[in-house]
Design a protein around this motif. Structure first.
Motif, PDB file in Angstrom:
ATOM      1  N   GLU A   3       0.824  -1.207   0.000  1.00  0.00           N
ATOM      2  CA  GLU A   3       0.000   0.000   0.000  1.00  0.00           C
ATOM      3  C   GLU A   3       0.864   1.265   0.000  1.00  0.00           C
ATOM      4  N   GLU A   4       2.169   1.115  -0.224  1.00  0.00           N
ATOM      5  CA  GLU A   4       3.046   2.291  -0.226  1.00  0.00           C
ATOM      6  C   GLU A   4       2.593   3.300  -1.270  1.00  0.00           C
ATOM      7  N   GLN A   7      -0.065   5.650   0.056  1.00  0.00           N
ATOM      8  CA  GLN A   7       0.427   6.637   1.006  1.00  0.00           C
ATOM      9  C   GLN A   7       1.168   7.757   0.295  1.00  0.00           C
ATOM     10  N   LEU A   8       2.036   7.391  -0.645  1.00  0.00           N
ATOM     11  CA  LEU A   8       2.806   8.393  -1.370  1.00  0.00           C
ATOM     12  C   LEU A   8       1.900   9.272  -2.229  1.00  0.00           C
ATOM     13  N   ARG A  10      -1.385   9.728  -2.033  1.00  0.00           N
ATOM     14  CA  ARG A  10      -2.335  10.526  -1.250  1.00  0.00           C
ATOM     15  C   ARG A  10      -1.646  11.767  -0.670  1.00  0.00           C
ATOM     16  N   ALA A  11      -0.428  11.606  -0.181  1.00  0.00           N
ATOM     17  CA  ALA A  11       0.297  12.754   0.357  1.00  0.00           C
ATOM     18  C   ALA A  11       0.524  13.807  -0.721  1.00  0.00           C
ATOM     19  N   SER A  84      -8.271  11.596  -1.404  1.00  0.00           N
ATOM     20  CA  SER A  84      -7.562  12.687  -0.745  1.00  0.00           C
ATOM     21  C   SER A  84      -8.525  13.481   0.122  1.00  0.00           C
ATOM     22  N   ASP A 108     -10.873   5.444  -1.147  1.00  0.00           N
ATOM     23  CA  ASP A 108     -10.109   4.968  -2.295  1.00  0.00           C
ATOM     24  C   ASP A 108     -11.070   4.472  -3.367  1.00  0.00           C
ATOM     25  N   HIS A 205       6.125  16.996  -1.027  1.00  0.00           N
ATOM     26  CA  HIS A 205       5.863  15.623  -1.446  1.00  0.00           C
ATOM     27  C   HIS A 205       5.997  15.539  -2.969  1.00  0.00           C
TER      28      HIS A 205
END
Length: 276
Positions: A3-4, A7-8, A10-11, A84, A108, A205
Motif C-alpha cells: 500500500e506504499e 500513502q505516497l 495521497r500525500a 484525498s 479509495d 511531497h
C-alpha cells in the motif's frame, strides 16, 4: 501489492489540493459567481456526453470537484469520491460556495462500491488523469460494474496511453517513446516537484507511483466485467500542456502538438453500458 503507493500518492494530492483550489486554472471564482459556468473538461465532453438531466451519477477520483459540480449543473444528481481528504474538503467548500447539491465522499476508488450503494448509479464518470494512479485497470472496471445499475453507463475521458509513454521534449524535436505503454506490476516512480496548474507553491511531497494501461487492456477490462462498449474516440488534444516545448494552445483551453498533431493521440473518450 504494497500500500506504499497509496500513502505516497495521497500525500501528493493532499498537498496539491489547496494549491489547485487557489490556482486560476481551476477557476473556482467563476463557479462562485456564474451559475452556468462549466469546467473546460466537461465543456469539451458535451457533444459526446448527451443528456444527463435526472441521472444519478458518481464521479470517481473527483479531486476538488469542478467536473462533479459541472455535471450537477447539467442536471445530474452527483456524488464525488476521492481518496484525498484535502481534495474532498475543497470540493465540499466549492459546492457550498456555488450552491451545488453534491455529496462528496472520501474513499479509495477501489472501495467505492463498498462505501456507496452498489448497483444504483445511472452514470459513472471519470475525468482526465485518473487511471494512471491505479495499479490495476481490471480492478477499476470491476468497481465501475458494481456501481452501475443494469443499463447504466460509463463515461471516461482520459489521457491516452500513447501520450503517457512519451519522453520529454528533445532539442531535435523528435517525439520518443520512453515509458511503459502497457500495465506492468511495477510502477513508474516519478520525482516531480511541480504540478500541472499555475502556482507559486513549492511542494515537499514529490514522489509518486503511477501505471500506464494500454488501450487493449482498458477495453478488455470493461468487456470482461459485463459492459458493452458504445463509443471510443481518440483526440489530438488535452486540457493541459501535456508535452511542453512541443505544443500549441487552442481556443477553448486545449493543447495539442504544434507540428503535425495527427501523429499522437493525447486523450480518448470511452463510453460503455452495463449489460442488463
Amino acid at each position: 501489492m504494497s500500500e506504499e503507493y497509496l500513502q505516497l500518492n495521497r500525500a501528493t494530492w493532499d498537498e496539491r489540493a489547496p494549491a489547485h483550489a487557489a490556482s486560476p486554472d481551476y477557476a473556482l471564482e467563476r463557479f462562485h459567481t456564474d451559475p452556468g459556468f462549466l469546467s473546460d473538461v466537461v465543456r469539451f465532453d458535451l457533444p459526446r456526453l448527451g443528456e444527463v438531466g435526472g441521472l444519478r451519477g458518481v464521479h470517481l477520483q473527483c479531486h476538488i470537484g469542478t467536473d462533479t459540480i459541472s455535471l450537477a449543473r447539467l442536471g445530474a444528481r452527483m456524488t464525488g469520491l476521492d481518496f484525498s481528504g484535502a481534495s474532498v474538503e475543497r470540493a465540499r467548500e466549492l459546492a457550498a460556495a456555488s450552491g451545488a447539491d453534491v455529496d462528496f465522499v472520501e474513499a479509495d476508488v477501489y472501495d467505492a462500491a463498498d462505501v456507496l450503494p452498489e448497483g444504483s448509479f445511472d452514470l459513472v464518470y471519470t475525468g482526465i488523469g485518473a487511471l494512471c494512479w491505479l495499479p490495476s485497470v481490471d480492478r477499476w472496471a470491476a468497481t465501475v460494474a458494481r456501481l452501475l445499475k443494469p443499463g447504466g453507463r460509463l463515461f471516461i475521458r482520459e489521457g491516452h496511453p500513447v501520450l503517457w509513454s512519451l519522453g520529454d521534449a528533445r532539442p531535435d524535436g523528435l517525439v520518443t517513446v520512453e515509458h511503459p505503454y502497457v500495465e506492468r506490476a511495477e510502477p513508474t516512480v516519478w520525482q516531480e516537484g511541480g504540478t500541472y496548474v499555475e502556482t507559486d507553491v513549492e511542494f515537499e511531497h514529490v514522489t509518486t507511483h503511477e501505471w500506464n494501461h494500454g488501450v487493449g487492456q482498458i477495453l478488455t477490462a470493461v468487456l470482461d466485467h459485463g459492459m458493452t462498449i458504445t463509443g471510443f474516440a481518440e483526440h489530438d488534444s488535452a486540457p493541459w500542456d501535456a508535452l511542453p516545448g512541443y505544443t500549441e494552445k487552442l481556443d477553448g483551453g486545449e493543447w495539442r502538438l504544434a507540428d503535425r498533431p495527427w501523429r499522437v493521440p493525447f486523450t480518448y473518450t470511452l463510453q460503455a453500458v452495463r449489460t442488463p
